[in-house]
Design an enzyme around this catalytic site. Structure first.
Site: not given
Ligand code: GLC
Length: 556
Positions: A212, A281
């Protein structure tokens, strides 16, 4: 892009051959009747993946959490929130998936914890060794002697990214919610703690992780530096995009962390010889994504996630996809169309383009990721400001919430046409089911009469992409203009060749694809095109008409 000479279906790892399906656990299937999805619910729906031909599921967080960012605020990295079940339920899920040859990928959220995590509580009290587990700062003194944050850095969710903690008498850095304090990766203990979190889940049999918020994993050591304004747009001063994030985004000192996590996964690979997948991500252009590859991560390609109707054309698709293939070197692409942070496909492009975009996703070379419900062409729900659950939306206030709230794309999965689409027995699902569920649901779209639906198209494409031409064959662009995006996928060993032709434009297009050969056989077409084309039919390539939203795979 030519096929690499050493590539054959046998040479590929499982994660290069499968579709990855993202499950948002809150919204997939509720088994307990409390209106929120859970792990036993997911287990009860595994046949969906067998039916579709999906070989891997990625679960968004199910860890203990006050649910302020719906699980991305974790208060215990090594357990399951009672809302979603127990560790035993998780183990059962892994076993049930593996029995069906489905891999399990979990969300790994290394950047921050919940403010309720014991580490943070102890850090607030300066209990060793937790004192420096988070990014603390005294701040600076204002003209009237008041305490101010050390710099102008902004939270991704809006407002200053520094929160004051009265008990400790310091600010802490929080790039998302105030309840999501940032972990301090300049502390080697933190680095080791998070590696142990990975080991915990690897030991329970998971096959991969989605890492993440990698861009925000590290920030400049020097907190006295402001970030400059972003000159590219006109944004309110409290909005993240107002600044150019030279100190807080994609900081080079964060890259080696990726390598550290990859090494942990390799420890497990070495033990049992089974490949582990680490997808990260990141919203970044192709060249920047490659940096993460050098450190052992597989970055998601979010170019299609960021695309809107106004930017969709045959040429734009060609340039995005060509950019990936021409920059990727020895890497492997991981394409995504949507996720839990972005509007659904039907909202961004219109219902008529959902199928053709799924056809694109599943016929490209690379690992495709599908967000739950996109195989049905589910739509965004409408949620009023008063009913908004997502803090990102709530923070922005009644005027701007719709631009930021992620509730609309998180509505319950639509299984059948019974009450609440079969998602829950509760009177109150945590978010409302979309009113179109009577027709847009798994049961109705699993037609036994052979007619084509979004779901049957998806299933057919999932089967087709197991052919070597799609798994690892080369890709050669054919006609690409305002309306049409088309390409040939070819397996040199068997000589099998397919033409994929998609109309993503605004008007019908008559194209001449002929060359060698002149005729081709329809393998699969989108529901809209199925009015004129049928599987097995021979068509002339000299004059093929595709209407907007039509897509066809032809065997050459
Ligand atoms: C990432 C997740 C998102 C979340 C953020 C903070 O971008 O995809 O849903 O709010 O991280 O953890």
């Amino acid at each position: 892009m030519q096929a690499r000479p050493d590539e054959s279906p046998e040479s590929l790892q499982w994660w290069q051959k499968t579709i990855v399906y993202q499950i948002y656990p809150r919204s997939f299937q509720d088994s307990s009747g409390n209106g929120v999805g859970d792990i036993p619910g997911i287990i009860s729906r595994l046949d969906h993946f067998t039916y579709l031909g999906v070989g891997a599921i990625w679960l968004s967080p199910f860890y203990p959490s006050p649910q302020l960012d719906f699980g991305y605020d974790i208060s215990d990295f090594c357990d399951v929130d009672p809302l979603f079940g127990t560790l035993q339920d998780f183990d059962n899920l892994v076993k049930e998936c593996h029995d069906r040859d489905i891999k399990v990928i979990v969300d790994f959220v290394p950047g921050h914890s919940s403010h309720l995590h014991p580490w943070f509580q102890k850090s607030v009290r300066r209990e060793e060794p937790y004192t420096d587990y988070y990014v603390w700062h005294d701040g600076k003194t204002g003209d009237n002697g008041e305490r101010l944050p050390p710099n102008n850095w902004l939270s991704v969710f809006g407002g200053s990214s520094w929160a004051w903690n009265e008990e400790r008498g310091q600010f802490y850095f929080r790039p998302f919610l105030p309840e999501q304090p940032k972990l301090n990766y300049r502390n080697p203990r933190v680095v080791e703690e998070m590696k142990n979190v990975l080991r915990f889940w690897m030991s329970r049999g998971v096959d991969g992780v989605r890492v993440d918020a990698v861009s925000e994993i590290m920030e400049s050591a020097d907190k006295s530096q402001d970030e400059p304004c972003n000159m590219k747009g006109d944004y309110p001063q409290d909005q993240y995009e107002y600044l150019n994030h030279i100190h807080t985004s994609m900081h080079p000192e964060g890259f080696p962390l990726i390598r550290g996590w990859r090494d942990v996964m390799d420890e497990y690979e070495k033990k049992d010889g089974k490949s582990r997948f680490m997808v990260i991500e990141i919203y970044a252009p192709a060249k920047s994504r490659n940096v993460y590859r050098e450190f052992g991560g597989n970055p998601f390609n979010m170019d299609l996630v960021d695309l809107e109707r106004s930017g969709l054309s045959g040429q734009s698709l060609k340039s995005l996809i060509e950019e990936e293939y021409s920059n990727i070197g020895g890497g492997w692409p991981t394409f995504v169309l949507g996720n839990h942070d972005r509007n659904r496909l039907t909202f961004r492009f219109g219902r008529e383009f959902a199928d053709v975009l799924n056809m694109l996703l599943l016929t490209l070379k690379g690992t495709p990721t599908t967000y739950y419900g996109e195989e049905l062409a589910m739509s965004n729900i409408e949620v009023s400001f008063e009913d908004t659950q997502d803090p990102f939306g709530k923070n922005m206030g009644p005027e701007r919430y719709e631009l930021f709230s992620r509730d609309p794309c998180r509505s319950p999965m639509q299984w059948d046409n019974t009450r609440h689409a079969g998602f829950t027995k509760s009177d109150h699902p945590w978010l409302p089911v979309h009113p179109d569920y009577a027709n847009c649901n798994v049961k109705t779209q699993t037609k036994s009469d052979g007619s084509s639906t979004s779901l049957t198209l998806y299933k057919a494409l999932a089967t087709l992409r197991q052919k070597p031409a799609f798994l690892c064959g080369g890709i050669e662009f054919a006609i690409c203009n305002k309306e049409v995006f088309s390409y040939i996928r070819e397996d040199k060993t068997s000589g099998e060749r397919y033409l994929v032709a998609l109309n993503v434009g605004k008007v019908p297009a008559l194209s001449d694809f002929s060359g060698s050969p002149v005729n081709a056989t329809v393998e699969i077409c989108t529901c809209s095109a199925s009015k004129r084309l049928t599987t097995g039919q021979t068509v002339s390539l000299q004059g093929l008409t595709l209407n907007p939203g039509d897509g066809v795979v032809l065997k050459l």
